[in-house]
Design an enzyme around this catalytic site. Structure first.
Site, PDB file in Angstrom:
ATOM      1  N   GLY A  49       4.563  80.448  77.870  1.00  0.00           N
ATOM      2  CA  GLY A  49       5.774  81.278  77.007  1.00  0.00           C
ATOM      3  C   GLY A  49       6.890  80.571  78.146  1.00  0.00           C
ATOM      4  N   GLN A  54      15.186  81.346  81.873  1.00  0.00           N
ATOM      5  CA  GLN A  54      14.666  80.672  83.057  1.00  0.00           C
ATOM      6  C   GLN A  54      14.948  79.073  82.930  1.00  0.00           C
ATOM      7  OE1 GLN A  54      10.472  81.840  81.449  1.00  0.00           O
ATOM      8  NE2 GLN A  54       9.996  81.426  83.648  1.00  0.00           N
ATOM      9  N   CYS A 102       3.646  83.052  86.491  1.00  0.00           N
ATOM     10  CA  CYS A 102       5.089  82.957  85.706  1.00  0.00           C
ATOM     11  C   CYS A 102       5.809  81.564  86.513  1.00  0.00           C
ATOM     12  CB  CYS A 102       5.957  83.990  86.104  1.00  0.00           C
ATOM     13  SG  CYS A 102       7.524  83.819  85.617  1.00  0.00           S
ATOM     14  N   LEU A 103       6.357  80.841  85.681  1.00  0.00           N
ATOM     15  CA  LEU A 103       6.681  79.180  86.182  1.00  0.00           C
ATOM     16  C   LEU A 103       8.030  79.611  87.249  1.00  0.00           C
ATOM     17  CD1 LEU A 103       6.700  77.311  82.873  1.00  0.00           C
ATOM     18  CD2 LEU A 103       5.026  76.977  84.750  1.00  0.00           C
ATOM     19  N   HIS A 144       5.901  89.624  78.702  1.00  0.00           N
ATOM     20  CA  HIS A 144       6.166  89.006  79.820  1.00  0.00           C
ATOM     21  C   HIS A 144       7.499  88.487  79.551  1.00  0.00           C
ATOM     22  CE1 HIS A 144       5.346  86.345  83.533  1.00  0.00           C
ATOM     23  NE2 HIS A 144       6.407  85.427  82.994  1.00  0.00           N
ATOM     24  N   GLU A 145       7.708  87.644  78.419  1.00  0.00           N
ATOM     25  CA  GLU A 145       8.930  87.013  78.277  1.00  0.00           C
ATOM     26  C   GLU A 145      10.152  87.801  78.068  1.00  0.00           C
ATOM     27  OE1 GLU A 145       8.856  84.025  78.986  1.00  0.00           O
ATOM     28  OE2 GLU A 145       6.812  83.652  79.079  1.00  0.00           O
ATOM     29  N   HIS A 148      11.609  88.970  80.981  1.00  0.00           N
ATOM     30  CA  HIS A 148      12.566  87.853  81.558  1.00  0.00           C
ATOM     31  C   HIS A 148      14.119  88.156  80.796  1.00  0.00           C
ATOM     32  CE1 HIS A 148      10.718  85.298  84.118  1.00  0.00           C
ATOM     33  NE2 HIS A 148       9.390  84.926  82.885  1.00  0.00           N
TER      34      HIS A 148
HETATM   35 NI    NI Z   1       7.687  83.933  83.358  1.00  0.00          NI
END
Ligand code: NI
Length: 177
Positions: A49, A54, A102-103, A144-145, A148
């Protein structure tokens, strides 16, 4: 190509709440470009995702989905989905735990509790409102997204910081695949 740089924790923009997407955005070239960039960047980086903040775009837009993912090899496919202005309108009492990454926090994972299921209201590419219920890993990705979009990162959701570890070491220890 439309692969963007992903900003990481420590970058102040990652901590700012994203803005509500106005109706005038839908159907524009800007909208189409952002959506393409999100999907392309997510795929290029093996993400499950990705949220617009991000890639340093402060809008309430997220994408997710994959057929097979090397970072989470145990997970079944999740349909590729776009959500604009998503809101969780109901959530299960029950929470489930999984090692999450997480990226924007490279190379680490931690055990994060998430609602087992959620009901979400969001807008699609055309701005049309839809509602749906999600469960399991898909529900986890969405939670999670959406975090963000609030400038929140998963360690703030953890209730046992001792589970935070380096991905390679957690794999070596057999705690994740
Ligand atoms: Ni993330």
């Amino acid at each position: 190509m439309s692969i963007k740089n992903i900003i990481v924790a420590g970058t102040p923009q990652l901590r700012q709440p994203a803005k509500i997407v106005p109706l005038t955005w839908f159907g524009t070239l800007e909208a189409q470009q952002l959506i393409e960039e999100l999907f392309a960047t997510m795929q290029a980086r093996q993400g499950v995702g990705l949220a617009a903040p991000q890639i340093n775009v402060p809008l309430r837009v997220l994408v997710y989905g994959f057929e097979m993912n090397a970072r989470y090899p145990d997970q079944a496919p999740v349909p590729r989905t776009l959500m604009v202005n998503p809101k969780i309108i109901h959530a299960s009492e029950e929470k489930v735990y999984l090692y999450e990454g997480c990226l924007s926090l490279p190379e680490i994972r931690g055990l994060v509790p998430r609602h087992e299921w959620i009901e979400v209201e969001a807008q699609d590419k055309q701005g049309k409102i839809f509602q749906n219920r999600y469960q399991g890993f898909e529900a986890r990705i969405i939670q999670h997204e959406i975090d963000h979009l609030e400038g929140k990162l998963y360690p703030e959701r953890m209730d046992n910081m001792r589970t935070l570890g380096v991905t390679a070491a957690l794999r070596e220890a057999g705690l994740i695949r």
